[in-house]
Write an enzyme that holds these catalytic residues in place. Structure first.
Site, PDB file in Angstrom:
ATOM      1  N   ASP A 285      -7.031  -1.612  -7.483  1.00  0.00           N
ATOM      2  CA  ASP A 285      -7.564  -2.239  -6.277  1.00  0.00           C
ATOM      3  C   ASP A 285      -7.939  -3.673  -6.599  1.00  0.00           C
ATOM      4  OD1 ASP A 285      -8.400  -1.359  -3.418  1.00  0.00           O
ATOM      5  OD2 ASP A 285      -9.926  -2.759  -4.091  1.00  0.00           O
TER       6      ASP A 285
ATOM      7  N   ARG B 202      -5.472  12.353  -6.281  1.00  0.00           N
ATOM      8  CA  ARG B 202      -6.807  11.802  -6.024  1.00  0.00           C
ATOM      9  C   ARG B 202      -7.866  12.910  -6.042  1.00  0.00           C
ATOM     10  NH1 ARG B 202      -9.238   8.900  -0.696  1.00  0.00           N
ATOM     11  NH2 ARG B 202      -9.444  11.086  -0.147  1.00  0.00           N
TER      12      ARG B 202
ATOM     13  N   TYR C 179     -15.669 -10.181   0.050  1.00  0.00           N
ATOM     14  CA  TYR C 179     -16.366  -8.919  -0.274  1.00  0.00           C
ATOM     15  C   TYR C 179     -17.603  -9.166  -1.138  1.00  0.00           C
ATOM     16  CZ  TYR C 179     -12.347  -6.342   1.524  1.00  0.00           C
ATOM     17  OH  TYR C 179     -11.377  -5.831   2.334  1.00  0.00           O
TER      18      TYR C 179
ATOM     19  N   ARG D 232      -2.542   7.211   0.912  1.00  0.00           N
ATOM     20  CA  ARG D 232      -2.943   8.459   1.568  1.00  0.00           C
ATOM     21  C   ARG D 232      -1.904   9.125   2.456  1.00  0.00           C
ATOM     22  NH1 ARG D 232      -8.491   5.922   3.513  1.00  0.00           N
ATOM     23  NH2 ARG D 232      -6.975   4.260   3.697  1.00  0.00           N
TER      24      ARG D 232
ATOM     25  N   ARG E 280       0.822  -1.226   0.000  1.00  0.00           N
ATOM     26  CA  ARG E 280       0.000   0.000   0.000  1.00  0.00           C
ATOM     27  C   ARG E 280       0.849   1.267   0.000  1.00  0.00           C
ATOM     28  NH1 ARG E 280      -5.300  -2.028   1.311  1.00  0.00           N
ATOM     29  NH2 ARG E 280      -6.209  -0.040   0.866  1.00  0.00           N
TER      30      ARG E 280
HETATM   31  C1  LIG Z   1      -8.159  -5.953   1.072  1.00  0.00           C
HETATM   32  C2  LIG Z   1      -7.624  -5.095  -0.054  1.00  0.00           C
HETATM   33  C3  LIG Z   1      -8.335  -4.070  -0.737  1.00  0.00           C
HETATM   34  N1  LIG Z   1      -7.478  -3.560  -1.682  1.00  0.00           N
HETATM   35  C4  LIG Z   1      -6.266  -4.189  -1.630  1.00  0.00           C
HETATM   36  C5  LIG Z   1      -6.355  -5.194  -0.633  1.00  0.00           C
HETATM   37  C6  LIG Z   1      -5.291  -6.191  -0.317  1.00  0.00           C
HETATM   38  C7  LIG Z   1      -4.134  -5.562   0.361  1.00  0.00           C
HETATM   39  C8  LIG Z   1      -4.269  -5.405   1.830  1.00  0.00           C
HETATM   40  O1  LIG Z   1      -4.568  -6.389   2.508  1.00  0.00           O
HETATM   41  O2  LIG Z   1      -4.007  -4.290   2.300  1.00  0.00           O
HETATM   42  C9  LIG Z   1      -5.102  -4.010  -2.487  1.00  0.00           C
HETATM   43  C10 LIG Z   1      -4.703  -2.650  -2.882  1.00  0.00           C
HETATM   44  N2  LIG Z   1      -5.407  -1.487  -2.775  1.00  0.00           N
HETATM   45  C11 LIG Z   1      -4.674  -0.465  -3.261  1.00  0.00           C
HETATM   46  C12 LIG Z   1      -3.467  -0.985  -3.773  1.00  0.00           C
HETATM   47  C13 LIG Z   1      -2.503  -0.116  -4.560  1.00  0.00           C
HETATM   48  C14 LIG Z   1      -1.114  -0.380  -4.619  1.00  0.00           C
HETATM   49  C15 LIG Z   1      -0.344  -0.212  -3.334  1.00  0.00           C
HETATM   50  O3  LIG Z   1      -0.197  -1.190  -2.595  1.00  0.00           O
HETATM   51  O4  LIG Z   1       0.182   0.895  -3.116  1.00  0.00           O
HETATM   52  C16 LIG Z   1      -3.463  -2.352  -3.506  1.00  0.00           C
HETATM   53  C17 LIG Z   1      -2.372  -3.381  -3.790  1.00  0.00           C
HETATM   54  C18 LIG Z   1      -5.040   0.946  -3.301  1.00  0.00           C
HETATM   55  C19 LIG Z   1      -6.093   1.422  -2.396  1.00  0.00           C
HETATM   56  N3  LIG Z   1      -7.290   0.834  -2.097  1.00  0.00           N
HETATM   57  C20 LIG Z   1      -8.022   1.637  -1.285  1.00  0.00           C
HETATM   58  C21 LIG Z   1      -7.257   2.810  -1.030  1.00  0.00           C
HETATM   59  C22 LIG Z   1      -7.746   3.987  -0.206  1.00  0.00           C
HETATM   60  C23 LIG Z   1      -8.614   4.800  -1.086  1.00  0.00           C
HETATM   61  C24 LIG Z   1      -8.461   6.245  -0.848  1.00  0.00           C
HETATM   62  O5  LIG Z   1      -9.189   6.741   0.031  1.00  0.00           O
HETATM   63  O6  LIG Z   1      -7.655   6.896  -1.537  1.00  0.00           O
HETATM   64  C25 LIG Z   1      -6.081   2.691  -1.726  1.00  0.00           C
HETATM   65  C26 LIG Z   1      -4.965   3.703  -1.831  1.00  0.00           C
HETATM   66  C27 LIG Z   1      -9.398   1.367  -0.812  1.00  0.00           C
HETATM   67  C28 LIG Z   1      -9.667   0.017  -0.275  1.00  0.00           C
HETATM   68  N4  LIG Z   1      -9.523  -1.157  -0.964  1.00  0.00           N
HETATM   69  C29 LIG Z   1      -9.819  -2.218  -0.138  1.00  0.00           C
HETATM   70  C30 LIG Z   1     -10.205  -1.683   1.103  1.00  0.00           C
HETATM   71  C31 LIG Z   1     -10.592  -2.514   2.299  1.00  0.00           C
HETATM   72  C32 LIG Z   1     -10.131  -0.303   1.004  1.00  0.00           C
HETATM   73  C33 LIG Z   1     -10.537   0.725   2.019  1.00  0.00           C
HETATM   74  C34 LIG Z   1      -9.598   0.727   3.158  1.00  0.00           C
HETATM   75  C35 LIG Z   1      -8.984   2.057   3.317  1.00  0.00           C
HETATM   76  O7  LIG Z   1      -9.690   3.056   3.153  1.00  0.00           O
HETATM   77  O8  LIG Z   1      -7.777   2.073   3.614  1.00  0.00           O
HETATM   78  C36 LIG Z   1      -9.743  -3.630  -0.523  1.00  0.00           C
END
Ligand SMILES: Cc1c2[nH]c(c1CCC(=O)O)Cc1[nH]c(c(CCC(=O)O)c1C)Cc1[nH]c(c(CCC(=O)O)c1C)Cc1[nH]c(c(C)c1CCC(=O)O)C2
Length: 346
Positions: A73, A36, A154, A27, A23
């Site tokens: 994502d 964003r 999900y 943010r 990740r």
């Molecule tokens: C379970 C999961 C998800 N998404 C992801 C997983 C598996 C990885 C892990 O276990 O952390 C994978 C993911 N999501 C994102 C990436 C981008 C690449 C990276 O790793 O930098 C990757 C590899 C961007 C993202 N995916 C998300 C964000 C936050 C969105 C934002 O507000 O900008 C980002 C940068 C949103 C997201 N997406 C998901 C959730 C639960 C959320 C909300 C949680 C949160 O708000 O932190 C599902």
């Protein structure tokens, strides 16, 4: 130019131990927040190859990591299979119509038809391939997918969950339906990852973030076997592309790990020494600093030194044991990367 990260994944000796952070494009970076905001929201950002490529590369220049991970994502897969994905502010991802029956599943598109809809992901990768090649440095590009099980949680719950009660009710009372969901998702994931490879990624990571929700004796049946099926499909066709498996929270499964892949991602709940003892001969290990250590430089340094002592700079990739949190300072993230490089001789 040979990429140090790819070499490390394949177990070759490298001049220092490469590092990246799960990740890492997110943010905690003001530069990410700015892009964003321009995009309007998170999903728009995923759908815009130019902006997605831009935020993918930010951690390379700002934090100094050795690999970029595609910005997207895991949930774009079920979205393109026909489930309506949205991100509700402060609440995370939501699907409006969770899967409850075989008829719900039959309404989703699958196979190549679904994988072919993710063109914005492939376009982002193609753009990144060009941009990385132009830079001429040796940074690698990681593509990724969610494990079928993590995606299914999900799709069945309709959102994130603490108890997994809806999908576990299905696991114990209608396992056939759960397997049908997992099979359909697995077919899409195989083709999706194949198209990511053809578009230009260097390495694949499979995130099984919610592995720990399954009782140990059933983990293989409902998750690992599907991940291995995906890895073996890709390895047969693209043996030079390393595959990283990241099943979070399953140390009880370490004795039973099998399959044709290259790197095992160790989460922060397992001691690196345990992973090394059980898995270190068969797989390169990635990990595993507890992400909250990033709140303190001293705590970070201590942990990086301990991991280095355990792994000895061999068959290892530095990473966090799960994703970086949004309120970590950029300064401390840079400190982590610098410390990984320092202790491993860069
Ligand atoms: C379970 C999961 C998800 N998404 C992801 C997983 C598996 C990885 C892990 O276990 O952390 C994978 C993911 N999501 C994102 C990436 C981008 C690449 C990276 O790793 O930098 C990757 C590899 C961007 C993202 N995916 C998300 C964000 C936050 C969105 C934002 O507000 O900008 C980002 C940068 C949103 C997201 N997406 C998901 C959730 C639960 C959320 C909300 C949680 C949160 O708000 O932190 C599902």
């Amino acid at each position: 130019m040979g990429k140090i990260f790819v070499d490390a994944c394949l177990g070759k000796e490298t001049p220092y131990t490469p590092v990246w952070m799960m990740r890492q494009a997110g943010r905690y970076l003001p530069e990410y927040m700015a892009v964003r905001a321009e995009a309007g929201n998170f999903l728009n950002l995923c759908h815009d190859p130019k902006k997605a490529a831009e935020v993918t590369l930010q951690p390379l220049d700002i934090v100094g990591v050795d690999a970029a991970i595609l910005f997207s994502d895991i949930l774009v897969i079920p979205d393109e299979m026909g489930m309506d994905l949205s991100f509700v502010k402060g609440e995370g991802p939501k699907f409006s119509d969770p899967l409850q029956t075989q008829a719900d599943l039959d309404r989703l598109i699958g196979g190549d038809e679904a994988a072919s809809k993710l063109t914005y992901v492939y376009d982002t990768i193609k753009l990144l391939r060009t941009q990385l090649d132009e830079r001429g440095d040796d940074k690698a590009l990681i593509g990724f997918t969610g494990a079928p099980w993590t995606l299914a949680t999900y799709m069945i719950e309709g959102q994130g969950t603490k108890t997994y009660n809806v999908c576990k009710k299905m696991m114990y009372s209608n396992p056939e339906l759960l397997h049908n969901i997992l099979k359909k998702v697995t077919e899409v994931v195989k083709l999706y990852m194949e198209k990511q490879i053809q578009s230009g990624i260097d390495v694949v990571q499979i995130f099984d973030s919610w592995a720990a929700a399954i009782e140990p004796g059933m983990y293989d049946e409902f998750s690992w076997s599907y991940m291995v099926e995906i890895a073996e499909y890709l390895k047969e066709k693209y043996p030079h592309i390393p595959i990283i498996m990241f099943p979070k929270g399953v140390p009880a499964f370490y004795d039973k790990v099998y399959g044709n892949f290259d790197v095992f991602g160790v989460d922060w709940g397992a001691p690196m020494s345990l992973a090394k003892e059980k898995l270190g001969d068969k797989y390169v290990l990635q990990g595993n600093m507890e992400p909250c250590r990033l709140y303190s430089k001293e705590a970070t340094t201590k942990c990086v030194e301990k991991i280095q002592e355990t792994m000895g700079g061999k068959r290892h990739i530095f990473n966090l044991g799960h994703g970086i949190l949004p309120d970590v300072t950029v300064e401390n993230a840079i400190h982590f990367v610098n410390e990984c490089h320092r202790v491993s001789g860069k």
